[in-house]
Scaffold this motif. Structure first.
Motif, PDB file in Angstrom:
ATOM      1  N   PRO A  73     -20.665   1.523  18.406  1.00 25.11           N
ATOM      2  CA  PRO A  73     -20.196   0.908  17.153  1.00 25.11           C
ATOM      3  C   PRO A  73     -20.490   1.809  15.952  1.00 25.11           C
ATOM      4  N   ARG A  74     -19.599   1.744  14.974  1.00 23.52           N
ATOM      5  CA  ARG A  74     -19.758   2.555  13.772  1.00 23.52           C
ATOM      6  C   ARG A  74     -19.837   1.682  12.534  1.00 23.52           C
ATOM      7  N   GLY A  75     -20.621   2.123  11.574  1.00 20.35           N
ATOM      8  CA  GLY A  75     -20.587   1.508  10.255  1.00 20.35           C
ATOM      9  C   GLY A  75     -19.555   2.228   9.408  1.00 20.35           C
ATOM     10  N   TYR A  76     -18.882   1.510   8.526  1.00 22.10           N
ATOM     11  CA  TYR A  76     -17.814   2.108   7.725  1.00 22.10           C
ATOM     12  C   TYR A  76     -18.134   1.973   6.240  1.00 22.10           C
ATOM     13  N   SER A  77     -17.787   3.006   5.486  1.00 21.95           N
ATOM     14  CA  SER A  77     -17.984   2.969   4.030  1.00 21.95           C
ATOM     15  C   SER A  77     -16.941   3.857   3.387  1.00 21.95           C
ATOM     16  N   ALA A  78     -16.792   3.696   2.095  1.00 20.99           N
ATOM     17  CA  ALA A  78     -15.850   4.517   1.320  1.00 20.99           C
ATOM     18  C   ALA A  78     -16.613   5.207   0.209  1.00 20.99           C
ATOM     19  N   ILE A  79     -16.294   6.483  -0.024  1.00 19.73           N
ATOM     20  CA  ILE A  79     -16.897   7.187  -1.154  1.00 19.73           C
ATOM     21  C   ILE A  79     -16.081   6.890  -2.405  1.00 19.73           C
ATOM     22  N   ARG A  80     -16.720   6.956  -3.555  1.00 18.89           N
ATOM     23  CA  ARG A  80     -16.016   6.649  -4.802  1.00 18.89           C
ATOM     24  C   ARG A  80     -15.004   7.743  -5.101  1.00 18.89           C
ATOM     25  N   GLY A  81     -13.778   7.325  -5.390  1.00 24.11           N
ATOM     26  CA  GLY A  81     -12.708   8.271  -5.681  1.00 24.11           C
ATOM     27  C   GLY A  81     -12.232   8.171  -7.122  1.00 24.11           C
ATOM     28  N   PRO A  82     -11.359   9.089  -7.542  1.00 24.74           N
ATOM     29  CA  PRO A  82     -10.903   9.130  -8.937  1.00 24.74           C
ATOM     30  C   PRO A  82      -9.725   8.217  -9.267  1.00 24.74           C
ATOM     31  N   VAL A  83      -9.079   7.640  -8.250  1.00 34.73           N
ATOM     32  CA  VAL A  83      -7.857   6.863  -8.491  1.00 34.73           C
ATOM     33  C   VAL A  83      -8.214   5.487  -9.052  1.00 34.73           C
ATOM     34  N   LYS A  84      -7.462   5.097 -10.095  1.00 32.97           N
ATOM     35  CA  LYS A  84      -7.660   3.790 -10.720  1.00 32.97           C
ATOM     36  C   LYS A  84      -6.323   3.071 -10.843  1.00 32.97           C
ATOM     37  N   VAL A  85      -6.346   1.768 -10.628  1.00 34.91           N
ATOM     38  CA  VAL A  85      -5.144   0.936 -10.756  1.00 34.91           C
ATOM     39  C   VAL A  85      -5.416  -0.135 -11.803  1.00 34.91           C
ATOM     40  N   LYS A  86      -4.513  -0.216 -12.782  1.00 31.33           N
ATOM     41  CA  LYS A  86      -4.617  -1.260 -13.808  1.00 31.33           C
ATOM     42  C   LYS A  86      -3.588  -2.349 -13.497  1.00 31.33           C
ATOM     43  N   VAL A  87      -4.046  -3.587 -13.391  1.00 27.85           N
ATOM     44  CA  VAL A  87      -3.175  -4.720 -13.100  1.00 27.85           C
ATOM     45  C   VAL A  87      -2.787  -5.395 -14.403  1.00 27.85           C
ATOM     46  N   ASP A  88      -1.493  -5.367 -14.711  1.00 29.00           N
ATOM     47  CA  ASP A  88      -1.005  -5.986 -15.941  1.00 29.00           C
ATOM     48  C   ASP A  88      -0.838  -7.497 -15.728  1.00 29.00           C
ATOM     49  N   SER A  89      -1.091  -8.267 -16.766  1.00 31.84           N
ATOM     50  CA  SER A  89      -1.009  -9.729 -16.656  1.00 31.84           C
ATOM     51  C   SER A  89       0.399 -10.209 -16.315  1.00 31.84           C
ATOM     52  N   SER A  90       1.422  -9.385 -16.578  1.00 36.28           N
ATOM     53  CA  SER A  90       2.804  -9.788 -16.324  1.00 36.28           C
ATOM     54  C   SER A  90       3.091 -10.019 -14.851  1.00 36.28           C
ATOM     55  N   VAL A  91       2.305  -9.385 -13.958  1.00 31.09           N
ATOM     56  CA  VAL A  91       2.586  -9.476 -12.528  1.00 31.09           C
ATOM     57  C   VAL A  91       1.880 -10.654 -11.870  1.00 31.09           C
ATOM     58  N   LEU A  92       0.968 -11.296 -12.591  1.00 31.32           N
ATOM     59  CA  LEU A  92       0.150 -12.350 -11.986  1.00 31.32           C
ATOM     60  C   LEU A  92       0.961 -13.570 -11.594  1.00 31.32           C
ATOM     61  N   GLU A  93       2.104 -13.792 -12.220  1.00 28.59           N
ATOM     62  CA  GLU A  93       2.951 -14.934 -11.882  1.00 28.59           C
ATOM     63  C   GLU A  93       3.934 -14.626 -10.761  1.00 28.59           C
ATOM     64  N   VAL A  94       4.010 -13.347 -10.364  1.00 31.94           N
ATOM     65  CA  VAL A  94       4.998 -12.945  -9.368  1.00 31.94           C
ATOM     66  C   VAL A  94       4.328 -12.633  -8.031  1.00 31.94           C
ATOM     67  N   ARG A  95       3.472 -11.636  -8.031  1.00 31.08           N
ATOM     68  CA  ARG A  95       2.744 -11.219  -6.819  1.00 31.08           C
ATOM     69  C   ARG A  95       1.356 -10.800  -7.291  1.00 31.08           C
ATOM     70  N   PRO A  96       0.403 -11.720  -7.346  1.00 29.11           N
ATOM     71  CA  PRO A  96      -0.790 -11.546  -8.172  1.00 29.11           C
ATOM     72  C   PRO A  96      -1.865 -10.611  -7.643  1.00 29.11           C
ATOM     73  N   PHE A  97      -1.881 -10.289  -6.357  1.00 23.06           N
ATOM     74  CA  PHE A  97      -3.020  -9.555  -5.815  1.00 23.06           C
ATOM     75  C   PHE A  97      -2.618  -8.169  -5.333  1.00 23.06           C
TER      76      PHE A  97
END
Length: 555
Positions: A73-97
C-alpha cells in the motif's frame, strides 16, 4: 458492466512483470472482472462497475501489482503547485463546484493517451451519470497560464475553437454544430449563461460539461496535464478528480495541488487523505464464512491497497486509498477482505432455510378476484403503469391531481404513474370501438399514490376496475357485478352513499362502504367523458380498493 480495451504490452509494462493471459484472466476474475477477448495485442476486459479506478490500464495494473504482492500500500500526497483557479459567483447557479489538479512530468505514449481519454469517457458514462453529475476536462497545461477563471458567460460572449473543430464557435453554435454539443446540450438547457474555463489572457480551456478547447488538446508529447472536474456534487467531484489524478500519476507523473478560490472559501485540491472505516471482524467472519482475525484481515487488505490498524482483538480500522470511490460502508471493506483472501479458496455452502417461499396474501386475494370476474363473463386486460395526465385527469373531467409525474418523459403518452385504473379501461375501450358489443372488461393491478410518510413519498395500492360497454347499460348492471363479487369474497354487509363525481353522471354514482370505509366507486360514466375517449355507447363501471378490502377482511 463497462468494458475497456487495452494493449497487452502496455498493461504488462505497467504491472512490471510478464503475465500470461491465463494469469491475467485468473487475477481479474478474482476482482470480479472478466477478460472478454484477446485479439493480437488488444485485450478487452469487462470491469466491475464498483471500481471506477479500474476503468483504464493504469488502475488495473495498480490493482494487480498489489494483489500479486509486487508492491505494498502507498500513501498519496500532492506538492503545492503554482496553478490557481478563481471561481466567479456567476457560475454558482449553473454548475457550482470545481476542483483541479496538475500531474507534471507524465510520460505519455499514443496508447497512454488512449487510456486517459478512455478513462475520462468511461467515468462520464458511469460514475458521472453521463456528465449530469460530474464532468472532466484534461488539458495540456503548457498551452495556458497559471491563473485560471471559472465563470458563466452569455453564449454570445463565448468564442473558441472546440476540440476536433477548425473554426471558432459561440456557445450556442457549439451546442448545435458539434457532436458532443448535440449529445449534452440538455445539461445547459434553460440557463442564460454557460460555464467557461479560461486563463487570465482569455484563452479558453473548456466549456463544461460539453467540450474542451482545441488549444489544450493532449498528445503523446504532453508532459504536464491539468485536470478540471466540475459538477453539482462536491463529494463526487472530489472522488472523480482523485481517480483521474492518481491513475495519471501511474505514468510517472507528480501530482501538484491547485488553489481553488470560491467567493466564500479557499480550497487546495486534490484531497488525497485515505478513507478510514472501522470493521467488526466478528461480522466479517459471519459474512465471509471463515474465521477472520486481525492478522488475516491485515494480510488480505494489504493485497487490496489498504493500511490497517488494530483497534482490538475483534476490530480493525482500515484505511482505503483515495482512489476508491466505492467505499461507503464497513461491508465494502469486508468484501475486499474476501477478495484478498481469494474467492476461489472459499467453500460454497447451501444456506439453511427455515421458510418456504409462497405467494403474498394480496396476490392470493387478487387471484381469487380475477377468477370470480372471469366467471362473471368479464375479460381481463393489462395496461401500463405509465400513462398521461391527459388520460388520468383531463379526459375524466378532473382537475390535475396528485400523481407521480416523470421529470423527463420521453413521450407525451407516458408522463406519470397511474393513480387509478378506470381511465385506462376507458382508453382500452376507445381503442376497441370496432369490437362487437357488449364489451365486459376488468383489470386488477397496482396504482401509485403520493404518501409523504413513506421513505419514497409514494405508496402502491392494489385495485380492480370493471367496465361494461353496451347499447343499453346502467348503474344496476355494474352494481350487480360488484355485489356478487363482495358476497363471493365473504362480505355480507355494506352500504351505499350518494356521491357527486365529475367523471360520472350526476345522481347515478355512489360510494360502496364496508365497515365504515369507502372501498368502491361505482356508477354510469359521464357522456362528456365518453366523448373525450370517442366512445359512442354508454359505459357503467366500478373501481374497488383491493388492498383496503383485504385489510377489512382480516378484521
Amino acid at each position: 458492466m463497462p468494458t475497456i480495451t487495452t494493449s497487452y504490452d502496455d498493461l504488462t509494462s505497467l504491472i512490471g512483470k510478464e503475465v500470461t493471459i491465463e494469469e491475467l484472466s485468473e487475477c481479474l476474475f478474482l476482482h470480479k472482472c472478466l477478460v472478454e477477448s484477446v485479439v493480437d495485442d488488444e485485450v478487452t476486459i469487462e470491469v466491475n462497475a464498483d471500481r471506477p479506478d479500474m476503468l483504464s490500464a493504469e488502475g488495473i495494473a495498480r490493482a494487480l501489482r498489489l494483489f500479486m504482492g509486487l508492491e505494498g500500500p502507498r500513501g498519496y500526497s500532492a506538492i503545492r503547485g503554482p496553478v490557481k483557479v478563481k471561481v466567479d459567483s456567476s457560475v454558482l447557479e449553473v454548475r457550482p463546484f470545481i476542483l483541479c489538479a496538475v500531474v507534471r512530468g507524465v510520460k505519455l505514449s499514443e496508447e497512454a493517451v488512449r487510456q486517459v481519454m478512455m478513462l475520462q469517457e468511461k467515468l462520464h458514462l458511469t460514475y458521472c451519470r453521463r456528465r449530469m453529475k460530474v464532468s472532466i476536462g484534461v488539458h495540456d497545461l503548457k498551452a495556458v497560464g497559471n491563473e485560471i477563471i471559472y465563470a458563466a458567460l452569455p453564449p454570445s460572449q463565448i468564442r473558441f475553437t472546440p476540440l476536433d473543430e477548425v473554426e471558432e464557435m459561440s456557445g450556442d453554435e457549439i451546442l448545435t454544430k458539434t457532436e458532443k454539443g448535440r449529445e449534452y446540450a440538455h445539461l445547459l438547457r434553460g440557463f442564460q449563461r454557460y460555464p467557461l474555463l479560461y486563463d487570465s489572457e482569455g484563452r479558453v480551456l473548456s466549456m463544461p460539461p460539453i467540450i474542451n478547447g482545441n488549444l489544450t488538446r493532449v498528445s503523446s508529447s504532453t508532459t504536464d496535464i491539468l485536470l478540471d472536474v466540475t459538477g453539482v456534487d462536491m463529494e463526487a467531484v472530489s472522488k472523480v478528480l482523485n481517480v483521474m489524478a492518481l491513475n495519471l500519476a501511474e505514468r510517472g507523473g507528480v501530482i501538484e495541488s491547485v488553489e481553488v478560490a470560491y467567493p466564500d472559501r479557499l480550497l487546495n485540491s486534490p484531497f488525497l487523505s485515505p478513507i478510514g472505516v472501522e470493521v467488526d471482524l466478528v461480522e466479517a467472519s459471519k459474512l465471509i464464512g471463515i474465521e477472520v482475525n486481525v492478522k488475516e484481515a491485515e494480510a488480505c487488505l494489504t493485497k487490496m491497497g489498504y493500511f490497517v490498524e488494530k483497534v482490538d482483538d475483534r476490530s480493525i480500522r482500515a484505511w482505503a486509498p483515495p482512489y476508491r470511490c466505492d467505499i461507503l460502508h464497513a461491508v465494502d471493506i469486508i468484501e475486499d477482505i474476501a477478495i484478498g483472501y481469494g474467492y476461489d479458496k472459499l467453500s460454497p455452502l447451501i444456506p439453511p432455510s427455515t421458510q418456504v417461499g409462497k405467494e403474498l396474501e394480496v396476490t392470493v386475494f387478487s387471484s381469487k378476484i380475477r377468477e370470480l370476474m372471469i366467471g362473471f363473463g368479464f375479460q381481463e386486460v393489462l395496461s401500463y403503469v405509465l400513462t398521461s395526465e391527459e388520460v388520468l385527469f383531463h379526459n375524466m373531467l378532473l382537475n390535475p391531481g396528485s400523481a407521480v409525474i416523470l421529470e423527463n418523459p420521453v413521450s407525451r403518452d407516458y408522463t406519470c404513474l397511474r393513480n387509478w385504473l378506470l381511465p385506462l379501461l376507458l382508453e382500452f375501450l376507445s381503442h376497441n370501438r370496432h369490437a362487437s358489443l357488449p364489451q365486459r372488461i376488468f383489470e386488477c393491478g397496482d396504482v401509485v399514490v403520493i404518501d409523504e410518510d413513506k421513505p419514497t413519498k409514494t405508496r402502491m395500492i392494489r385495485k380492480i376496475a370493471c367496465a361494461i360497454c353496451d347499447r343499453e347499460v346502467g348503474y344496476e348492471d355494474v352494481q350487480a357485478v360488484l355485489y356478487s363479487l363482495l358476497r363471493n369474497l365473504g362480505f355480507e354487509e355494506w352500504s351505499v352513499e350518494a356521491e357527486d363525481h365529475p367523471s360520472f353522471i350526476k345522481g347515478r354514482v355512489a360510494w360502496l362502504v364496508v365497515k365504515g370505509s369507502k372501498v368502491a366507486l361505482l356508477g354510469e360514466i359521464n357522456p362528456a367523458v365518453l366523448s373525450s375517449f370517442r366512445l359512442e355507447n354508454p359505459v357503467a363501471a366500478f373501481e374497488l380498493d383491493v388492498s383496503k378490502l383485504l385489510e377489512l377482511k382480516r378484521g
